[in-house]
Design a protein around this motif. Structure first.
Motif, mmCIF file in Angstrom:
data_model
loop_
_atom_site.group_PDB
_atom_site.id
_atom_site.type_symbol
_atom_site.label_atom_id
_atom_site.label_comp_id
_atom_site.label_asym_id
_atom_site.label_seq_id
_atom_site.Cartn_x
_atom_site.Cartn_y
_atom_site.Cartn_z
ATOM 1 N N ALA A 238 0.901 -1.428 0.458
ATOM 2 C CA ALA A 238 -0.369 0.128 -0.062
ATOM 3 C C ALA A 238 1.266 1.242 -0.243
ATOM 4 C CB ALA A 238 -0.881 0.327 1.087
ATOM 5 N N SER A 239 1.895 1.458 1.425
ATOM 6 C CA SER A 239 3.050 2.786 0.823
ATOM 7 C C SER A 239 3.909 2.724 -0.454
ATOM 8 C CB SER A 239 3.516 2.133 2.690
ATOM 9 O OG SER A 239 3.228 2.913 3.145
ATOM 10 N N LEU A 240 4.131 1.953 -0.933
ATOM 11 C CA LEU A 240 4.987 1.692 -2.029
ATOM 12 C C LEU A 240 4.433 1.815 -3.315
ATOM 13 C CD1 LEU A 240 7.462 1.385 -3.715
ATOM 14 C CD2 LEU A 240 6.867 -1.313 -3.930
ATOM 15 N N GLY A 241 2.583 1.547 -3.033
ATOM 16 C CA GLY A 241 1.564 1.523 -4.275
ATOM 17 C C GLY A 241 1.198 2.939 -3.911
ATOM 18 N N GLY B 287 11.803 4.077 6.319
ATOM 19 C CA GLY B 287 11.249 2.924 5.592
ATOM 20 C C GLY B 287 10.890 1.990 6.257
ATOM 21 N N LEU B 288 10.314 2.809 7.380
ATOM 22 C CA LEU B 288 9.361 1.888 8.413
ATOM 23 C C LEU B 288 8.259 1.639 7.783
ATOM 24 C CD1 LEU B 288 10.348 3.115 11.921
ATOM 25 C CD2 LEU B 288 10.560 0.712 10.658
ATOM 26 N N ILE B 289 7.470 2.760 6.565
ATOM 27 C CA ILE B 289 6.053 2.360 6.441
ATOM 28 C C ILE B 289 6.584 1.463 5.021
ATOM 29 C CG2 ILE B 289 6.394 5.239 6.224
ATOM 30 C CD1 ILE B 289 6.408 5.189 3.902
ATOM 31 N N PHE B 290 7.240 1.290 4.377
ATOM 32 C CA PHE B 290 7.469 -0.752 3.157
ATOM 33 C C PHE B 290 7.434 -1.649 4.044
ATOM 34 C CE2 PHE B 290 9.600 3.628 1.427
ATOM 35 C CZ PHE B 290 8.443 4.011 0.647
ATOM 36 N N LYS B 291 7.534 -1.357 5.563
ATOM 37 C CA LYS B 291 7.623 -2.946 6.555
ATOM 38 C C LYS B 291 6.511 -3.086 7.183
ATOM 39 C CE LYS B 291 12.264 -2.504 7.698
ATOM 40 N NZ LYS B 291 13.733 -2.423 8.920
ATOM 41 N N THR B 292 6.237 -4.531 6.538
ATOM 42 C CA THR B 292 4.976 -5.323 7.404
ATOM 43 C C THR B 292 4.992 -5.710 8.654
ATOM 44 O OG1 THR B 292 4.477 -6.112 4.762
ATOM 45 C CG2 THR B 292 3.315 -7.156 6.984
ATOM 46 N N LYS C 299 1.332 6.892 8.622
ATOM 47 C CA LYS C 299 1.462 5.647 8.623
ATOM 48 C C LYS C 299 1.530 4.827 10.022
ATOM 49 C CE LYS C 299 0.808 2.007 6.507
ATOM 50 N NZ LYS C 299 1.125 1.573 5.095
ATOM 51 N N LEU C 300 2.936 5.898 9.822
ATOM 52 C CA LEU C 300 3.864 5.622 11.172
ATOM 53 C C LEU C 300 2.621 5.307 12.652
ATOM 54 C CD1 LEU C 300 6.799 8.121 11.202
ATOM 55 C CD2 LEU C 300 7.234 4.966 10.060
ATOM 56 N N LYS C 301 2.089 6.406 12.241
ATOM 57 C CA LYS C 301 1.097 6.441 13.753
ATOM 58 C C LYS C 301 0.111 5.149 13.775
ATOM 59 C CE LYS C 301 0.217 11.611 13.729
ATOM 60 N NZ LYS C 301 -0.542 12.781 14.003
ATOM 61 N N ALA C 302 -0.241 4.906 12.496
ATOM 62 C CA ALA C 302 -1.379 3.668 12.161
ATOM 63 C C ALA C 302 -0.092 2.318 12.793
ATOM 64 C CB ALA C 302 -2.377 3.522 11.284
ATOM 65 N N ASN C 303 0.704 2.140 12.468
ATOM 66 C CA ASN C 303 2.177 1.422 12.835
ATOM 67 C C ASN C 303 2.356 1.215 14.071
ATOM 68 O OD1 ASN C 303 1.369 0.280 10.339
ATOM 69 N ND2 ASN C 303 4.380 0.938 9.529
ATOM 70 N N SER C 304 1.996 1.984 14.532
ATOM 71 C CA SER C 304 2.542 2.800 15.733
ATOM 72 C C SER C 304 1.604 2.241 16.975
ATOM 73 C CB SER C 304 2.503 4.330 16.942
ATOM 74 O OG SER C 304 2.753 4.376 17.802
#
Length: 262
Positions: free
Chosen positions: A4-7, A62-67, A204-209
């Motif tokens: 999703a992030s890359l796309g 780089g974290l936004i591309f990691k699952t 995206k970082l907030k959602a992952n956090s």
């Protein structure tokens, strides 16, 4: 890889290119505008935080591309399994059972429980770990939020610079075009920085956090329930509360003796 992030980033670039027109791309490249907007806004970000925080902020891109492994279902199943082991064989048996677990946070909590640490102290230690993680994540998000905030502002500064240069020498018609280009392109660059890059990355970082925080909160509740000797079925139902209703049926400790008879 998070598609999703890359796309999203790729689609943004492609749409901009086709929207501008390949033949006209050269009109939207200006070194002065890049220096004013990108480097100017970055300088403001650097002033507002330490070098270490700035470097970590860049790295967090780089974290936004990691699952991120934040599936609570697997963690709940692990905790239910551990609760059955503790109920049948005692808390000390958890040390051996924890050998198969890869989750560092869960394993740390298990070892605290096995060592006979007071429940309040267990909660305090794990909560501190959680709070420190959240603080690190907030710093990374703040880096992108600040850059997104300063990007349009520096775009406006570039616009003013271009207008001043243009008005300073209206008699020279050859300079009006380049100065107007700087004036307009800096505003464009500032908007692109904020809306295509910084704001999406921060969100995206907030959602992952948030997902990782929920997982750790779930883990803490499960560990303390095991330490308190609660019935595995009760623990299962308690931890299912962290899940959306649609996914709760997929979690069951029945194969591990989740009924907890005896």
């Amino acid at each position: 890889m998070d598609i999703a992030s890359l796309g999203g980033l790729i689609v943004g670039i492609v749409m901009m290119v086709f929207g501008i027109g390949i033949a006209s791309l050269g009109n939207f490249v200006d070194v002065s505008s890049v220096l004013i907007t990108i480097m100017g806004s970055l300088s403001g970000v650097f002033v507002s935080r330490s070098i270490a925080d700035s470097i970590n902020g860049f790295k967090s891109f780089g974290l936004i591309f990691k699952t991120i492994a934040t599936d609570p279902t697997d963690t709940i199943k692990n905790i239910i399994r551990l609760s059955n082991v503790a109920r049948k064989e005692g808390l000390l048996a958890l040390e051996e059972a924890a050998g198969e677990i890869e989750d560092v946070f869960l394993k740390k909590g298990i070892m605290l429980v096995v060592d006979g640490t007071d429940p309040e102290l267990v909660r305090g230690i794990l909560d501190t770990d959680l709070m420190c993680m959240e603080a690190r994540h907030k710093k990374n998000c703040a880096f992108w939020e600040k850059w997104g905030e300063l990007g349009p502002a520096w775009g406006m500064i570039g616009t003013l610079i271009g207008l001043v240069n243009m008005l300073k020498d209206l008699s020279d018609m050859a300079t009006i075009g380049p100065n107007m280009a700087v004036a307009l392109l800096t505003t464009l660059y500032g908007s692109v920085i904020a809306n295509w890059l910084c704001s999406p990355v921060a969100e995206k970082l907030k959602a992952n956090s948030a997902a990782e925080t929920t997982l750790k909160e779930l883990t803490i509740e499960g560990l303390l329930s095991i330490q308190a000797g609660e019935n595995p079925r009760v623990i299962e139902e308690k931890l299912k509360s962290f899940l959306p209703p649609a996914t709760r049926e997929g979690v069951s400790g029945d194969e591990e003796g989740g009924g907890g008879e005896g």
